[in-house]
Design an enzyme around this catalytic site. Structure first.
Site, mmCIF file in Angstrom:
data_model
loop_
_atom_site.group_PDB
_atom_site.id
_atom_site.type_symbol
_atom_site.label_atom_id
_atom_site.label_comp_id
_atom_site.label_asym_id
_atom_site.label_seq_id
_atom_site.Cartn_x
_atom_site.Cartn_y
_atom_site.Cartn_z
ATOM 1 N N ASP A 74 -5.715 9.784 12.835
ATOM 2 C CA ASP A 74 -4.756 9.269 11.853
ATOM 3 C C ASP A 74 -3.439 8.980 12.573
ATOM 4 O OD1 ASP A 74 -2.965 9.003 9.677
ATOM 5 O OD2 ASP A 74 -4.234 10.295 8.438
ATOM 6 N N THR A 144 3.540 -8.837 8.474
ATOM 7 C CA THR A 144 3.068 -9.812 7.476
ATOM 8 C C THR A 144 4.190 -10.762 7.060
ATOM 9 O OG1 THR A 144 2.293 -10.022 5.202
ATOM 10 C CG2 THR A 144 3.527 -8.040 5.687
ATOM 11 N N ASP A 145 3.813 -11.959 6.613
ATOM 12 C CA ASP A 145 4.812 -12.894 6.082
ATOM 13 C C ASP A 145 5.341 -12.429 4.727
ATOM 14 O OD1 ASP A 145 2.524 -13.395 4.571
ATOM 15 O OD2 ASP A 145 2.647 -15.578 4.715
ATOM 16 N N GLU A 146 4.645 -11.450 4.109
ATOM 17 C CA GLU A 146 5.067 -11.004 2.765
ATOM 18 C C GLU A 146 6.432 -10.325 2.777
ATOM 19 O OE1 GLU A 146 2.186 -9.143 0.280
ATOM 20 O OE2 GLU A 146 0.591 -10.486 0.913
ATOM 21 N N TYR A 169 3.498 -2.610 -0.950
ATOM 22 C CA TYR A 169 2.897 -2.953 0.353
ATOM 23 C C TYR A 169 3.914 -3.661 1.245
ATOM 24 C CZ TYR A 169 0.498 -5.854 3.805
ATOM 25 O OH TYR A 169 0.135 -6.494 4.970
ATOM 26 N N LYS A 173 5.744 -2.512 4.765
ATOM 27 C CA LYS A 173 5.602 -3.276 6.014
ATOM 28 C C LYS A 173 6.988 -3.704 6.525
ATOM 29 C CE LYS A 173 2.349 -4.614 7.881
ATOM 30 N NZ LYS A 173 1.551 -4.037 9.015
ATOM 31 N N LYS A 208 -10.307 -8.464 -0.877
ATOM 32 C CA LYS A 208 -9.404 -9.599 -0.684
ATOM 33 C C LYS A 208 -10.051 -10.855 -1.254
ATOM 34 C CE LYS A 208 -6.821 -6.678 1.513
ATOM 35 N NZ LYS A 208 -6.961 -6.259 2.878
ATOM 36 N N LEU A 209 -9.220 -11.829 -1.641
ATOM 37 C CA LEU A 209 -9.698 -12.947 -2.453
ATOM 38 C C LEU A 209 -10.964 -13.631 -1.916
ATOM 39 C CD1 LEU A 209 -9.202 -14.818 -4.914
ATOM 40 C CD2 LEU A 209 -7.913 -16.315 -3.359
ATOM 41 N N ASN A 268 -4.713 -20.705 -5.129
ATOM 42 C CA ASN A 268 -5.839 -19.753 -5.227
ATOM 43 C C ASN A 268 -7.054 -20.353 -5.935
ATOM 44 O OD1 ASN A 268 -4.313 -17.810 -3.967
ATOM 45 N ND2 ASN A 268 -3.569 -16.913 -5.880
#
Ligand code: NAD
Ligand code: DAU
Length: 377
Positions: A74, A144-146, A169, A173, A208-209, A268
């Site tokens: 971990d 991430t780009d988020e 999330y 990040k 995930k999608l 989407n």
């Protein structure tokens, strides 16, 4: 602080965290098979619901015990992390390990803080303590780009775009990115960061999608589309992401951030309909016995599309400008969306055993509960 030098021309021991996950497993395979890298790879992973050693069975058979090693651990366990650094004499880190799913972060944010924030902190501490002031080493953090938030109809995320995370999330990040930068400025740890858009490809966990839609369609289950289905993501094939990360690890300037994107914006609903069309071509709904059993009235996969309640705080549009990595490091994506999406769908069709193995755990209980809440089971 700015540093013009590339930190690393050729690492010999690369510690990959989260190597049993989607991008991590693709990266390890890419590194050992496609780059000419001659050193050793240590896969450090705690095997959460998202980690699966079956994703690396071929790699283990070819390289296990000589150039590929697995350490179950971990990243929140500092002692084990530092011990691993020292035992293998690690000289490069590629840090993928994370809780990665936005929906899960909404239902249970706590583990996102421990893994993504405290876990990253532990790795940075281990790097600082084991490497001292060494400059011939590198810590690459996969972001991430988020972290940049949500775009309107136009515009792009640049490396200079202010952070505006909107889910637990992306907030976790963002915190990890800030810590990585702080360790560069404060302690001189040679770091690089990348912020990448949505990946797709083999071995992606079916929450995930894209993999969710493929597997649900094959099983005749509803294809949940959140809200009006018009949210936009910028899709990148996973091998292109791996190539970018390797390029940054070798040539990226320390202290710098590089955006990575697919320059491929898709709504989407179009992604889901596109998957249905590919499936219709590869394995027509009329020939699918599973589909006939579970949903006898369905004649085409697209009939399974089901609009469901929106994700809270659902970011509307992501689009990444990746001029910096293109101009500085000569990277650009090699795979076209159409061809790579078809290849991905084909991979899932041919690897149902993998899908079964990864879905047999705790995930099914979780997805049952949450899909129930959205009325799509
Ligand atoms: P994933 O969920 O498929 O895999 C995560 C891996 O990390 C799993 O193998 C899991 O077992 C391991 N892990 C989780 N917690 C751990 C812990 N505490 N200690 C050790 N190992 C742990 O994720 P992914 O989609 O492969 O994403 C990898 C990284 O890339 C993440 O940091 C994510 O934020 C980032 N990223 C993902 C995408 C994407 O589209 N998937 C895009 C941009 C950035
Ligand atoms: O942008 C990079 C990010 O991409 C990564 O940092 C994350 O780790 C990764 O999970 C991904 O986040 P998204 O939330 O964009 O991915 P996801 O596949 O969960 O959703 C993609 C889009 O599809 C999003 O707008 C939500 C929507 N969606 C998702 C699911 C799972 C649906 O409409 N229905 C679904 O069932």
């Amino acid at each position: 602080m700015s540093n013009g030098a590339s930190a690393l021309s050729g690492p010999s021991v690369v510690l990959v965290t989260g190597g049993a996950g989607f991008i991590g497993s693709n990266f390890i395979r890419y590194l050992l098979e496609k780059t000419g890298f001659e050193g050793r790879v240590i896969n450090y992973d705690s095997l959460t619901y998202a980690g699966n050693l079956m994703s690396l069975r071929d790699v283990d058979e070819r390289f296990g015990g000589s150039r590929y090693f697995f350490e179950k651990g971990d990243i929140c366990d500092y002692k084990k992390v530092e011990e691993t650094f020292r035992r293998y004499e690690v000289d490069a880190v590629v840090h993928f390990a994370a809780e990665s799913h936005v929906d899960r972060s909404i239902h249970g944010p706590k583990v996102f803080i421990s893994t993504n924030v405290t876990g990253t902190f532990n790795l940075l501490e281990a790097a600082r303590n084991s490497w001292g002031g060494r400059k011939d080493v590198k810590f690459h953090h996969v972001g991430t780009d988020e972290v940049y938030g949500s775009l309107g109809e136009s515009g792009y995320f640049y490396e200079t775009t202010p952070y505006s995370p909107r889910s637990p999330y992306s907030a976790s990040k963002a915190a990890s990115d800030h810590l990585v930068r702080a360790y560069f400025h404060t302690y001189g740890v040679p770091v690089t960061i990348s912020n990448c858009s949505n990946n797709y490809g083999p071995y992606q966990f079916p929450e995930k999608l894209i993999p969710l839609s493929v597997l649900n369609a094959l099983e005749g289950k509803p294809l949940p589309v959140y809200g009006d289905g018009r949210n936009v993501r910028d899709w990148l094939y996973v091998d292109d992401h791996c190539a970018a990360v390797w390029q940054i690890l070798k040539q990226g300037r320390v202290g710098e951030t590089y955006n990575i994107g697919g320059e491929c914006e898709q709504q989407n609903l179009d992604v889901v309909n596109g998957i249905c069309e590919i499936l219709e071509e590869l394995y027509p709904a009329k020939d699918n016995r599973e589909l006939k059993k579970s949903a006898p009235a369905v004649r085409r996969y697209s009939e399974l599309v089901k609009f469901v309640g929106d994700r809270p705080g659902h970011d509307r549009r992501y689009a990444v400008n990746c001029d910096k990595i293109k101009n500085e490091l000569g990277w650009s994506r090699a795979c076209s969306y159409e061809a790579a999406l078809k290849h991905t769908v084909q991979w899932y069709l041919q690897n149902m055993e993998w899908a079964e193995s990864i879905r047999s755990g705790e995930y099914l209980k979780w997805i049952g509960k949450n899909y129930g809440a959205r009325d799509v089971t």
